[in-house]
Design an enzyme around this catalytic site. Structure first.
Site, mmCIF file in Angstrom:
data_model
loop_
_atom_site.group_PDB
_atom_site.id
_atom_site.type_symbol
_atom_site.label_atom_id
_atom_site.label_comp_id
_atom_site.label_asym_id
_atom_site.label_seq_id
_atom_site.Cartn_x
_atom_site.Cartn_y
_atom_site.Cartn_z
ATOM 1 N N HIS A 13 0.932 -1.204 0.057
ATOM 2 C CA HIS A 13 0.259 -0.006 0.040
ATOM 3 C C HIS A 13 0.766 1.359 -0.120
ATOM 4 C CE1 HIS A 13 -2.963 2.709 1.220
ATOM 5 N NE2 HIS A 13 -4.103 2.050 0.814
ATOM 6 N N ASP A 57 -8.080 -5.119 0.369
ATOM 7 C CA ASP A 57 -8.522 -6.197 -1.020
ATOM 8 C C ASP A 57 -8.287 -7.698 -0.640
ATOM 9 O OD1 ASP A 57 -9.854 -4.322 -2.483
ATOM 10 O OD2 ASP A 57 -7.944 -3.528 -3.004
#
Ligand code: CMC
Length: 432
Positions: A310, A367
């Site tokens: 991320h 996710d």
């Protein structure tokens, strides 16, 4: 709330010394205000991918990526997931406060009143091929809303933003379910006024004349949690897109439609579908996770482990922590999906021990586990990113609203030109 303290940063350039204001946010984040840099020095800053660029100040969401903290309007994501509902989180993001019971009732009523689509709009669905990706249908339909619900340019919107927000939040769920029915060929199911937001969503998705879908409270709760988790994430790719498009005074529907396109990409919201595809591929190929890890580490291979890494979190994504727990609970009852969960758990354990991922601080993101939960709820993989979209919508609207209500400038980055210098034009007949 932005605080500019007396602190200055000093920049020395071509023998000239420049004092730059240091801007401090309410959680102590520091930024150097370079808005006058070009005017004073002729220089711009270069920051490909905007990893160090603050594009605005914002009161909506706080993230501390090093410590794994996420808060909407000051409220911890963990508390909201445990105690709130998606509609309450929408209200919070849009209005900067939790609603009173009366305000909550009014907002819920507004959502119910605006859940239907204009019948002419319903006909647009028949123009799509039966296997059109629901993200494509969603983006197109939201853009088409500017024709069905006109007069929504950003200036006149200031008064009607609450109505338009409710209309969008409610109708996007109806559009999503119609898009799914378009794929399956089943008759569409209209929203019902006695159901709340998530109940209606599940009913419109899964009820059919030959399958009297039973609403289970734990499934409704799970969907609420999933949508709350996705509701905002400050200046990510799609939110920045919404703000950038909106900064030209394009209407809200057009701005949101652009955000939907940005979210669809596999490096952003499309990663949840990519994770499931990856877990299925690992299963089909005999469960050898190491082969996929090795591919992800191989710089000659474009493959990445979907659901890891991320831009902001350099620690475990707090949303992934909540989702992992939820996934273990919900999948306990879903024997058919146990093998995929087992692959996911083994993959995560191996990644967290692997020097490549450890040194780059690559952890599971939102996710990684969300797709497994969506699947347990019965959603097909091509609906995963649609669910992310519906969750993220209140955040996009809150950012759009914040931007148009401030004296916003049009978003317009600069560049360092690296192409050819001036060329002499040669007529076509004289070119060799
Ligand atoms: N698998 C393998 N290597 C990775 C991965 C991954 N998933 N993510 C990052 N890296 C490596 C990357 O190759 C680079 O290595 P090196 O330093 O040797 O060049 C390093 O880690 C830093 O990566 P980056 O691409 O510079 O980081 P970024 O901040 O630009 O990208 C990201 C963030 C999310 C796009 C990236 O981590 C990624 O592609 N992850 C997979 C896709 C994914 O799961 N996306 C969902 C993000 S969370 C939800 C959302 O916001 O939409």
């Amino acid at each position: 709330m932005t605080i500019t303290k007396g602190k200055k940063a000093k920049l020395t350039l071509d023998g000239q010394e420049l004092d730059l204001d240091v801007v401090v946010g309410s959680e102590g984040e520091h930024g150097i205000d370079i808005s006058k840099l070009r005017a004073k020095t002729g220089y711009i800053t270069l920051d490909e991918g905007y990893g160090n660029t603050g594009s605005c100040t914002s009161d909506i969401t706080f993230i501390n990526g090093e410590e794994g903290i996420l808060r909407y309007r000051g409220y911890r994501i963990e508390d909201l997931c445990e105690q709130s509902s998606f509609t309450e989180a929408c209200y919070l993001l849009l209005h900067d406060r939790l609603p009173s019971s009366e305000q909550m009732k009014t907002f819920s009523r507004l959502l119910n009143q605006h859940s239907l689509l204009h019948e002419d709009m319903r006909h647009l669905f028949s123009a799509f091929p039966h296997d059109a990706h629901p993200m494509n249908i969603l983006g197109t339909m939201v853009n088409a809303m500017s024709s069905f619900y006109p007069n929504v340019d950003s200036l006149s919107m200031r008064e009607s933003i609450d109505l338009t927000a409710a209309r969008l939040i409610s109708k996007i769920r109806t559009i999503a379910c119609y898009a799914h029915k378009k794929n399956t060929g089943d008759p569409i199911v209209y929203p019902q006024k006695d159901y709340n937001y998530c109940e209606n969503f599940l009913n419109m998705m899964f009820w059919s004349p030959v399958n009297n879908y039973e609403l289970k409270p734990d499934r409704v709760r799970a969907l609420n949690t999933l949508l709350i988790l996705h509701a905002d994430h400050e200046q990510n790719c799609s939110t920045s897109t919404v703000r950038l498009v909106g900064s030209s005074q394009a209407n809200l529907y057009a701005s949101i439609s652009a955000g939907i396109s940005a979210l669809w990409g596999p490096l952003h919201g499309g990663a949840n579908q990519a994770v499931l595809d990856m877990l299925n591929a690992i299963q089909t190929e005999g469960g050898d996770i190491q082969r996929f890890i090795d591919r992800a580490k191989d710089k000659t291979d474009n493959f990445r482990l979907s659901g890891f890494g991320h831009r902001v979190y350099k620690n475990y994504d707090p949303r992934a922590t909540i989702l992992k727990k939820m996934c273990m609970n919900i999948l306990e009852e879903e024997a058919a999906q146990q093998p995929l969960l087992d692959i996911a758990l083994r993959l995560e354990a191996a990644v967290l021990k692997d020097e490549y991922f450890v040194s780059r601080k690559l952890y599971p993101n939102v996710d990684f586990y969300s797709g497994l939960v969506y699947m347990a709820l019965g959603f097909p993989t091509n609906m995963f990113t649609v669910l992310f979209t519906i969750g993220r919508l209140p955040g996009w609207i809150a950012h759009w609203k914040e931007m148009v209500q401030a004296p916003a400038k049009i978003g317009r980055p600069r560049q360092i030109y690296t192409g050819k210098q001036e060329q002499q034009y040669i007529k076509i007949e004289d070119r060799g």
